[in-house]
Design a protein around this motif. Structure first.
Motif, mmCIF file in Angstrom:
data_model
loop_
_atom_site.group_PDB
_atom_site.id
_atom_site.type_symbol
_atom_site.label_atom_id
_atom_site.label_comp_id
_atom_site.label_asym_id
_atom_site.label_seq_id
_atom_site.Cartn_x
_atom_site.Cartn_y
_atom_site.Cartn_z
ATOM 1 N N LEU A 118 5.866 -1.380 -0.061
ATOM 2 C CA LEU A 118 4.980 -0.311 -0.516
ATOM 3 C C LEU A 118 5.299 0.085 -1.951
ATOM 4 C CD1 LEU A 118 2.689 1.533 0.420
ATOM 5 C CD2 LEU A 118 4.420 3.187 1.176
ATOM 6 N N ARG A 120 6.265 -1.776 -4.380
ATOM 7 C CA ARG A 120 5.804 -2.765 -5.372
ATOM 8 C C ARG A 120 4.378 -3.243 -5.094
ATOM 9 N NH1 ARG A 120 8.939 -6.028 -1.837
ATOM 10 N NH2 ARG A 120 7.749 -7.827 -1.064
ATOM 11 N N ARG A 121 3.727 -2.671 -4.087
ATOM 12 C CA ARG A 121 2.408 -3.149 -3.674
ATOM 13 C C ARG A 121 1.383 -3.062 -4.800
ATOM 14 N NH1 ARG A 121 -2.227 -1.238 -0.626
ATOM 15 N NH2 ARG A 121 -3.001 -2.911 0.729
ATOM 16 N N ALA A 122 1.479 -2.038 -5.643
ATOM 17 C CA ALA A 122 0.502 -1.881 -6.723
ATOM 18 C C ALA A 122 0.527 -3.046 -7.703
ATOM 19 C CB ALA A 122 0.758 -0.568 -7.463
ATOM 20 N N ASP A 123 1.640 -3.761 -7.766
ATOM 21 C CA ASP A 123 1.762 -4.892 -8.676
ATOM 22 C C ASP A 123 1.253 -6.203 -8.079
ATOM 23 O OD1 ASP A 123 3.005 -3.214 -10.558
ATOM 24 O OD2 ASP A 123 4.971 -3.543 -9.638
ATOM 25 N N GLU A 124 0.889 -6.179 -6.808
ATOM 26 C CA GLU A 124 0.403 -7.392 -6.154
ATOM 27 C C GLU A 124 -1.050 -7.665 -6.545
ATOM 28 O OE1 GLU A 124 1.938 -9.575 -4.473
ATOM 29 O OE2 GLU A 124 3.829 -8.608 -3.928
ATOM 30 N N VAL A 126 -5.017 -8.330 -6.212
ATOM 31 C CA VAL A 126 -5.996 -7.655 -5.355
ATOM 32 C C VAL A 126 -6.196 -8.414 -4.044
ATOM 33 C CG1 VAL A 126 -8.418 -6.962 -5.166
ATOM 34 C CG2 VAL A 126 -7.184 -6.595 -7.304
ATOM 35 N N ARG A 129 -3.403 -7.459 -1.761
ATOM 36 C CA ARG A 129 -3.466 -6.055 -1.358
ATOM 37 C C ARG A 129 -4.545 -5.844 -0.304
ATOM 38 N NH1 ARG A 129 -3.431 -4.785 -6.940
ATOM 39 N NH2 ARG A 129 -5.486 -3.802 -6.745
ATOM 40 N N GLY A 133 -0.713 -4.559 4.549
ATOM 41 C CA GLY A 133 -0.625 -3.109 4.695
ATOM 42 C C GLY A 133 -0.309 -2.724 6.125
#
Length: 245
Positions: A118, A120-124, A126, A129, A133
């Protein structure tokens, strides 16, 4: 295909595996082994004597073993199987306590891995993502139905088992995904039904407008853990800190 598996059944072995570092060592050996105690210590940020001790303990329970090395100075270790399983069906209180302790250790590792993802998820990308989850779904099933459902899920996941053992079978853009299975009962077991009060007792406690009807206690289907479906199990979990694939 079916991945090689070690099944723990006695309380001593179950308690022996219920250790975060030992689970991390097994996960490391499954993914990157064979490795020496020195190599595992470097990856996990632990001391060599500490890793060496815990690797020997894992060998006692049939979870790790020595293999020939490049020289005689330090022989590497490897995991004996891709999965470790145990069941919760024992009536032995010591075994039940040991499985609870092992499951608690396993859950803590899953939670840590989810938190790391969670963070580092924003850096994955699209695309990733969109398909990763957390989610949950309520089900009303019997114990037998839950067992059959888990077996169907296991059969579906088994279609990808050859990619675990043979890297050449993995698509070029594939990544390691840890799919965690949690089957938890939402409510406690239903209470035993109580005897209906006699009519005269009910009228004695009537309110100003007469006896008050008490709604029946909701009853849920009795369900318990099932071993036939492969629950619980520790797969290729317990990687080094950071959860890098």
């Amino acid at each position: 295909m079916s991945l090689p598996e070690v099944k723990l059944s006695d309380a001593k072995a179950l308690r022996g595996y219920a250790h975060p570092l030992r689970m991390a060592l097994i996960g490391l050996l499954r993914q990157h082994g064979p490795l020496t105690a020195t190599q595992t210590a470097e990856r996990l940020g632990e001391s060599v004597p500490n890793c060496s001790f815990h690797l020997r303990q894992l060998a006692k329970y049939g979870l790790a073993e020595r293999v020939p090395g490049a020289d005689a100075r330090e022989r590497p270790w490897r995991a004996t199987a891709h999965n470790t399983s145990w069941d919760d069906a024992s009536d032995d209180p010591q075994v039940r306590a040991a499985t609870d302790a092992l499951s608690a250790t396993q859950l803590a590792l899953y939670t840590r891995r989810a938190e790391e993802f969670l963070a580092r998820r924003a850096d994955e990308p699209v695309a990733w993502r969109a398909v990763t989850g957390f989610a949950d779904r309520p089900l009303y099933v019997t114990a037998d139905e839950m067992g059959r459902l888990t077996e169907r899920i296991e059969a579906l996941l088994a279609e990808y088992d050859d990619r675990v053992t043979d890297p050449t079978k993995r698509p070029a853009d594939s990544r390691k995904v840890t799919l965690v299975q949690l089957a938890v009962l939402t409510d406690p077991p239903p209470a035993e039904p109580t005897a209906e009060p006699h009519a005269e007792t009910a009228s004695t406690h009537a309110g100003p407008t007469g006896p008050t009807a008490v709604p029946a206690t909701p009853r849920a289907e009795s369900a318990g853990p099932t071993a036939a479906a492969g629950f619980p199990r520790d797969g290729s979990a317990g990687e080094e800190p950071g959860g890098q694939p």
